[in-house]
Scaffold this active site. Structure first.
Site, PDB file in Angstrom:
ATOM      1  N   GLY A   1      37.092  61.814  49.232  1.00  0.00           N
ATOM      2  CA  GLY A   1      38.459  62.037  49.958  1.00  0.00           C
ATOM      3  C   GLY A   1      39.500  60.946  49.366  1.00  0.00           C
ATOM      4  O   GLY A   1      40.692  61.085  49.810  1.00  0.00           O
ATOM      5  N   VAL A   2      39.016  59.826  48.965  1.00  0.00           N
ATOM      6  CA  VAL A   2      40.073  58.655  48.606  1.00  0.00           C
ATOM      7  C   VAL A   2      40.847  58.920  47.375  1.00  0.00           C
ATOM      8  O   VAL A   2      40.230  59.429  46.577  1.00  0.00           O
ATOM      9  CB  VAL A   2      39.196  57.326  48.380  1.00  0.00           C
ATOM     10  CG1 VAL A   2      40.305  56.360  47.884  1.00  0.00           C
ATOM     11  CG2 VAL A   2      38.524  57.126  49.718  1.00  0.00           C
ATOM     12  N   LYS A   3      42.171  58.818  47.612  1.00  0.00           N
ATOM     13  CA  LYS A   3      43.011  58.710  46.390  1.00  0.00           C
ATOM     14  C   LYS A   3      43.226  57.646  45.765  1.00  0.00           C
ATOM     15  O   LYS A   3      43.688  56.869  46.270  1.00  0.00           O
ATOM     16  CB  LYS A   3      44.278  59.762  46.992  1.00  0.00           C
ATOM     17  CG  LYS A   3      44.202  61.071  47.451  1.00  0.00           C
ATOM     18  CD  LYS A   3      45.550  61.842  47.684  1.00  0.00           C
ATOM     19  CE  LYS A   3      45.294  63.032  48.106  1.00  0.00           C
ATOM     20  NZ  LYS A   3      46.663  63.686  48.581  1.00  0.00           N
TER      21      LYS A   3
ATOM     22  N   PRO B   1      45.518  55.991  42.331  1.00  0.00           N
ATOM     23  CA  PRO B   1      46.561  56.390  41.365  1.00  0.00           C
ATOM     24  C   PRO B   1      45.912  56.479  39.994  1.00  0.00           C
ATOM     25  O   PRO B   1      44.961  55.805  39.632  1.00  0.00           O
ATOM     26  CB  PRO B   1      47.529  54.844  41.415  1.00  0.00           C
ATOM     27  CG  PRO B   1      46.950  54.541  42.740  1.00  0.00           C
ATOM     28  CD  PRO B   1      45.661  54.862  42.996  1.00  0.00           C
ATOM     29  N   ALA B   2      46.543  57.213  39.297  1.00  0.00           N
ATOM     30  CA  ALA B   2      45.989  57.606  37.688  1.00  0.00           C
ATOM     31  C   ALA B   2      46.276  56.542  36.993  1.00  0.00           C
ATOM     32  O   ALA B   2      45.605  56.402  35.670  1.00  0.00           O
ATOM     33  CB  ALA B   2      46.467  59.103  37.317  1.00  0.00           C
TER      34      ALA B   2
ATOM     35  N   GLY C   1      47.217  52.147  36.287  1.00  0.00           N
ATOM     36  CA  GLY C   1      47.557  50.850  36.897  1.00  0.00           C
ATOM     37  C   GLY C   1      47.598  49.979  36.192  1.00  0.00           C
ATOM     38  O   GLY C   1      47.838  50.050  34.721  1.00  0.00           O
TER      39      GLY C   1
ATOM     40  N   GLY D   1      45.134  46.376  34.647  1.00  0.00           N
ATOM     41  CA  GLY D   1      43.761  45.667  34.532  1.00  0.00           C
ATOM     42  C   GLY D   1      44.333  44.130  33.923  1.00  0.00           C
ATOM     43  O   GLY D   1      45.347  43.893  33.300  1.00  0.00           O
TER      44      GLY D   1
ATOM     45  N   TYR E   1      36.106  38.098  36.044  1.00  0.00           N
ATOM     46  CA  TYR E   1      37.425  37.491  35.124  1.00  0.00           C
ATOM     47  C   TYR E   1      37.886  36.137  35.529  1.00  0.00           C
ATOM     48  O   TYR E   1      38.645  35.528  34.835  1.00  0.00           O
ATOM     49  CB  TYR E   1      38.416  38.688  35.282  1.00  0.00           C
ATOM     50  CG  TYR E   1      38.231  40.044  35.067  1.00  0.00           C
ATOM     51  CD1 TYR E   1      37.175  40.611  34.032  1.00  0.00           C
ATOM     52  CD2 TYR E   1      38.824  41.077  35.490  1.00  0.00           C
ATOM     53  CE1 TYR E   1      36.594  41.874  33.933  1.00  0.00           C
ATOM     54  CE2 TYR E   1      38.760  42.540  34.976  1.00  0.00           C
ATOM     55  CZ  TYR E   1      37.760  42.754  34.268  1.00  0.00           C
ATOM     56  OH  TYR E   1      37.332  44.122  33.949  1.00  0.00           O
TER      57      TYR E   1
ATOM     58  N   HIS F   1      29.550  45.598  38.217  1.00  0.00           N
ATOM     59  CA  HIS F   1      30.069  45.214  36.879  1.00  0.00           C
ATOM     60  C   HIS F   1      28.971  45.283  35.586  1.00  0.00           C
ATOM     61  O   HIS F   1      29.620  46.021  34.623  1.00  0.00           O
ATOM     62  CB  HIS F   1      30.397  43.773  36.819  1.00  0.00           C
ATOM     63  CG  HIS F   1      31.656  43.504  35.769  1.00  0.00           C
ATOM     64  ND1 HIS F   1      32.373  42.513  35.836  1.00  0.00           N
ATOM     65  CD2 HIS F   1      31.806  44.104  34.671  1.00  0.00           C
ATOM     66  CE1 HIS F   1      33.206  42.303  35.069  1.00  0.00           C
ATOM     67  NE2 HIS F   1      32.937  43.675  34.115  1.00  0.00           N
TER      68      HIS F   1
END
Length: 279
Positions: free
Chosen positions: A9-11, A13-14, A16, A18, A48, A103
């Site tokens: 159920g978490v939305k 964003p399509a 972003g 990196g 990173y 990772h």
């Protein structure tokens, strides 16, 4: 912005940004500029060595934490460390992580996964991801873990669209986040004639057409950049839609070519590879 709803159920964003391969200074600046441009998905990682800088960039811009979808990853050397999640939270300067990945699929990944499950139950993590996991381990995870993963992060682009993997993901209701969405900047891919024709038609760049293809393929994309103009351009992909026949035309450039492959020896080495300082 368009969103993808994960299986819990978490939305997310399509699209972003990196911060892979960015220095701490570059990551801090890029995150700040991305938030200024309206980007609300930020992807970083222990490996990173710029989590602290990512957190500084978030705070510097002053966007409310609840408006940002923050994604990061645990490195294999901390999979079995009881304080790994808390230390990640401290570096990022936040009290929760929206999406936490393992990772790499090292031999101790199961212990790392249990640690993330505990963090979910404690309210420190909202969604779980697997990064770079092969199909057989992904299937094992789905069949054996307490909390099913919400998303996988893998290399995906028009030369390697991950069609076989996506069949499994669709069946298991798991999302896909694409790294190297532009083929690691490969000019041959970006300059494929189909992208040039569509770029001219829609008044976009070739790269924007490729990123739009990702969105319509159901992928979350996290292109990295330290150039404010490129960051804005990478996000300016929600005011046009590729037609079905154009999506089919793009599918014809699939070459089954990927830019990165981890050998078993490399995966084994990751389990003992200590990270440098996170500045």
């Amino acid at each position: 912005m368009e969103y993808i709803t994960l299986n819990n159920g978490v939305k997310i964003p399509a699209a972003g940004i990196g911060v892979f391969m960015l220095s701490p200074e570059e990551a801090e600046h890029s995150v700040e500029q991305a938030l200024k441009a309206g980007v609300r998905l930020i992807d970083t990682a222990n490996g990173y060595m710029n989590e602290s800088a990512t957190g500084r960039g978030m705070k510097k811009r002053g966007v409310r934490r609840e408006e940002i979808f923050l994604s990061t990853k645990l490195w294999p050397t901390v999979y079995e460390k009881e304080t790994a999640v808390d230390e990640t939270l401290k570096r990022l300067g936040t009290d929760y992580i929206d999406l936490l990945f393992l990772h790499q699929p090292t031999a101790n990944w199961r212990e790392g996964y249990k640690a993330i499950e505990k963090a979910v139950e404690a309210g420190k993590v909202k969604a779980i991801g697997l990064s770079n996991f092969p199909e057989e381990l992904l299937k094992e995870a789905v069949d054996t873990v307490k909390i099913k993963p919400q998303i996988v992060q893998v290399e995906a682009h028009p030369y390697y669209p991950q069609e076989e993997l996506k069949k499994i993901l669709k069946e298991k209701e798991i999302g896909l986040m694409a790294w190297y969405p532009l083929g690691h900047g490969d000019r041959q891919l970006i300059e494929e004639p189909v992208f040039g024709r569509l770029a001219e038609k829609y008044g976009k760049s070739n790269a924007q057409v490729i990123l739009r293809w990702h969105i319509q393929s159901g992928h979350v994309v996290i292109p990295g950049s330290k150039n404010p103009d490129h960051i804005r351009d990478n996000f300016d992909i929600f005011d046009f839609v590729l037609a079905e026949e154009e999506m089919r035309e793009i599918s014809k450039v699939n070459k089954g070519v990927r830019y990165y492959t981890a050998t078993p020896e490399m995966i084994a080495a990751y389990a003992s590879m200590e990270l440098g300082p996170d500045l």
